[in-house]
Design a protein around this motif. Structure first.
Motif, PDB file in Angstrom:
ATOM      1  N   LEU A  57      51.968 -28.478  30.433  1.00  0.00           N
ATOM      2  CA  LEU A  57      51.113 -27.136  30.132  1.00  0.00           C
ATOM      3  C   LEU A  57      51.126 -26.526  31.571  1.00  0.00           C
ATOM      4  N   SER A  58      50.908 -27.237  32.546  1.00  0.00           N
ATOM      5  CA  SER A  58      50.851 -26.518  33.824  1.00  0.00           C
ATOM      6  C   SER A  58      52.246 -25.919  34.059  1.00  0.00           C
ATOM      7  N   ARG A  59      53.264 -26.572  33.775  1.00  0.00           N
ATOM      8  CA  ARG A  59      54.536 -26.059  34.183  1.00  0.00           C
ATOM      9  C   ARG A  59      55.102 -24.969  33.095  1.00  0.00           C
ATOM     10  N   GLU A  60      54.498 -25.104  32.024  1.00  0.00           N
ATOM     11  CA  GLU A  60      54.746 -23.956  31.232  1.00  0.00           C
ATOM     12  C   GLU A  60      53.704 -22.790  31.378  1.00  0.00           C
ATOM     13  N   GLN A  61      52.646 -22.873  32.182  1.00  0.00           N
ATOM     14  CA  GLN A  61      51.783 -21.949  32.507  1.00  0.00           C
ATOM     15  C   GLN A  61      52.753 -21.024  33.628  1.00  0.00           C
ATOM     16  N   LYS A  62      53.239 -21.795  34.632  1.00  0.00           N
ATOM     17  CA  LYS A  62      53.929 -21.342  35.714  1.00  0.00           C
ATOM     18  C   LYS A  62      55.085 -20.581  35.307  1.00  0.00           C
ATOM     19  N   GLN A  63      55.806 -21.003  34.354  1.00  0.00           N
ATOM     20  CA  GLN A  63      57.009 -20.118  33.742  1.00  0.00           C
ATOM     21  C   GLN A  63      56.427 -18.834  33.596  1.00  0.00           C
ATOM     22  N   SER A 116      59.633  -2.067  24.891  1.00  0.00           N
ATOM     23  CA  SER A 116      60.704  -1.848  25.659  1.00  0.00           C
ATOM     24  C   SER A 116      60.678  -2.038  27.119  1.00  0.00           C
ATOM     25  N   ASP A 117      59.578  -1.675  28.027  1.00  0.00           N
ATOM     26  CA  ASP A 117      59.292  -1.918  29.300  1.00  0.00           C
ATOM     27  C   ASP A 117      59.051  -3.403  29.414  1.00  0.00           C
ATOM     28  N   LEU A 118      58.436  -4.173  28.439  1.00  0.00           N
ATOM     29  CA  LEU A 118      58.202  -5.670  28.766  1.00  0.00           C
ATOM     30  C   LEU A 118      59.597  -6.229  28.475  1.00  0.00           C
ATOM     31  N   GLN A 119      60.283  -5.736  27.801  1.00  0.00           N
ATOM     32  CA  GLN A 119      61.854  -6.573  27.620  1.00  0.00           C
ATOM     33  C   GLN A 119      62.316  -6.162  29.041  1.00  0.00           C
ATOM     34  N   VAL A 120      62.436  -5.065  29.513  1.00  0.00           N
ATOM     35  CA  VAL A 120      63.224  -4.843  30.523  1.00  0.00           C
ATOM     36  C   VAL A 120      62.661  -5.541  31.895  1.00  0.00           C
ATOM     37  N   LYS A 121      61.170  -5.665  31.818  1.00  0.00           N
ATOM     38  CA  LYS A 121      60.874  -6.762  33.071  1.00  0.00           C
ATOM     39  C   LYS A 121      61.283  -8.224  32.982  1.00  0.00           C
ATOM     40  N   ILE A 122      61.337  -8.488  31.454  1.00  0.00           N
ATOM     41  CA  ILE A 122      61.739  -9.789  31.415  1.00  0.00           C
ATOM     42  C   ILE A 122      63.235  -9.994  31.853  1.00  0.00           C
ATOM     43  N   GLU A 123      64.260  -9.252  31.423  1.00  0.00           N
ATOM     44  CA  GLU A 123      65.469  -9.407  31.688  1.00  0.00           C
ATOM     45  C   GLU A 123      65.711  -8.978  33.331  1.00  0.00           C
ATOM     46  N   SER A 124      64.923  -8.386  33.847  1.00  0.00           N
ATOM     47  CA  SER A 124      65.019  -8.199  35.315  1.00  0.00           C
ATOM     48  C   SER A 124      64.445  -9.544  36.111  1.00  0.00           C
ATOM     49  N   ARG A 125      63.624 -10.165  35.671  1.00  0.00           N
ATOM     50  CA  ARG A 125      63.182 -11.344  36.182  1.00  0.00           C
ATOM     51  C   ARG A 125      64.176 -12.449  35.960  1.00  0.00           C
ATOM     52  N   ARG A 127      67.497 -11.998  35.802  1.00  0.00           N
ATOM     53  CA  ARG A 127      68.681 -11.806  36.628  1.00  0.00           C
ATOM     54  C   ARG A 127      68.242 -12.299  37.851  1.00  0.00           C
ATOM     55  N   LYS A 128      66.976 -12.078  38.141  1.00  0.00           N
ATOM     56  CA  LYS A 128      66.574 -12.444  39.759  1.00  0.00           C
ATOM     57  C   LYS A 128      66.656 -13.881  39.898  1.00  0.00           C
ATOM     58  N   ARG A 129      66.336 -14.644  38.948  1.00  0.00           N
ATOM     59  CA  ARG A 129      66.079 -16.131  38.732  1.00  0.00           C
ATOM     60  C   ARG A 129      67.800 -16.610  38.792  1.00  0.00           C
ATOM     61  N   GLU A 130      68.592 -15.900  38.316  1.00  0.00           N
ATOM     62  CA  GLU A 130      70.070 -16.202  38.047  1.00  0.00           C
ATOM     63  C   GLU A 130      70.652 -16.135  39.539  1.00  0.00           C
ATOM     64  N   ASN A 131      70.457 -15.016  40.029  1.00  0.00           N
ATOM     65  CA  ASN A 131      71.029 -14.660  41.489  1.00  0.00           C
ATOM     66  C   ASN A 131      70.406 -15.535  42.349  1.00  0.00           C
ATOM     67  N   LYS A 132      69.201 -15.835  42.322  1.00  0.00           N
ATOM     68  CA  LYS A 132      68.600 -16.806  43.297  1.00  0.00           C
ATOM     69  C   LYS A 132      69.286 -18.109  43.055  1.00  0.00           C
ATOM     70  N   ALA A 133      69.609 -18.674  41.867  1.00  0.00           N
ATOM     71  CA  ALA A 133      70.054 -19.854  41.592  1.00  0.00           C
ATOM     72  C   ALA A 133      71.657 -19.695  42.066  1.00  0.00           C
ATOM     73  N   LYS A 134      72.335 -18.683  41.975  1.00  0.00           N
ATOM     74  CA  LYS A 134      73.717 -18.605  42.446  1.00  0.00           C
ATOM     75  C   LYS A 134      73.616 -18.485  43.928  1.00  0.00           C
ATOM     76  N   ASP A 135      72.675 -17.822  44.497  1.00  0.00           N
ATOM     77  CA  ASP A 135      72.730 -17.891  46.025  1.00  0.00           C
ATOM     78  C   ASP A 135      72.533 -18.959  46.657  1.00  0.00           C
ATOM     79  N   SER A 136      71.686 -20.058  45.897  1.00  0.00           N
ATOM     80  CA  SER A 136      71.465 -21.427  46.463  1.00  0.00           C
ATOM     81  C   SER A 136      72.505 -22.200  46.368  1.00  0.00           C
ATOM     82  N   ALA A 137      73.455 -21.953  45.254  1.00  0.00           N
ATOM     83  CA  ALA A 137      74.632 -22.811  44.889  1.00  0.00           C
ATOM     84  C   ALA A 137      75.705 -22.309  46.137  1.00  0.00           C
TER      85      ALA A 137
END
Length: 152
Positions: A57-63, A116-125, A127-137
């Motif tokens: 639950l803690s990990r899910e909440q952090k997500q 729609s704003d909520l969906q844009v925010k989710i997609e932006s987040r 992309r940010k995570r994907e870019n961070k993972a790519k940069d880390s790799a």
């Protein structure tokens, strides 16, 4: 029976030990110890399961992040919105934005513009995570001695 055992258990212990009182007493004491040990193991197992669930639950909440006032997304309210039929990630974002106020989150989810704003925010987040993972790799590849241009 004068040692605190009920008649049924005393008779059973005597039968199982060929009417030997000493053997019956040993049997009853051993049986009681086994029951206590099983109870302790059950409690320990229950505690372990509880901690695993708490960790999940803690990990899910952090997500889902935290509200503007730094509160975790309320998973019970999230469950309510998902039960109604909203996508979990979208409902979590609505709750996060609205300080876990279910009614305000529901208003945002049913309003096409804020939805729609909520969906844009989710997609932006995402992309940010994907870019961070790519940069880390890429950084790991560079640390291995390869050129940065070859990692992209």
């Amino acid at each position: 029976m004068s040692m605190g055992y009920n008649q049924r258990n005393a008779k059973r212990a005597l039968r199982m030990n060929n009417q030997d009182v000493g053997g019956a007493i040993d049997f009853l004491v051993e049986e009681k110890a086994k029951k206590m040990q099983k109870r302790e193991e059950d409690l320990k197992r229950r505690d372990e399961i509880w901690w695993v669930q708490l960790d999940f639950l803690s990990r899910e909440q952090k997500q889902y992040g935290v509200t503007p006032l730094k509160k975790a997304v309320d998973l019970e309210r999230l469950k309510e919105l998902v039960t109604i039929g909203f996508e979990k990630e979208l409902a979590a974002e609505a709750l996060r934005r609205n300080e876990n106020d279910t009614q305000k989150a529901l208003d945002d989810l049913t309003n096409p513009e804020t939805n729609s704003d909520l969906q844009v925010k989710i997609e932006s987040r995402k992309r940010k995570r994907e870019n961070k993972a790519k940069d880390s790799a890429i950084e790991k590849v560079v640390q291995m001695g390869f050129e940065r241009s070859r990692g992209t």
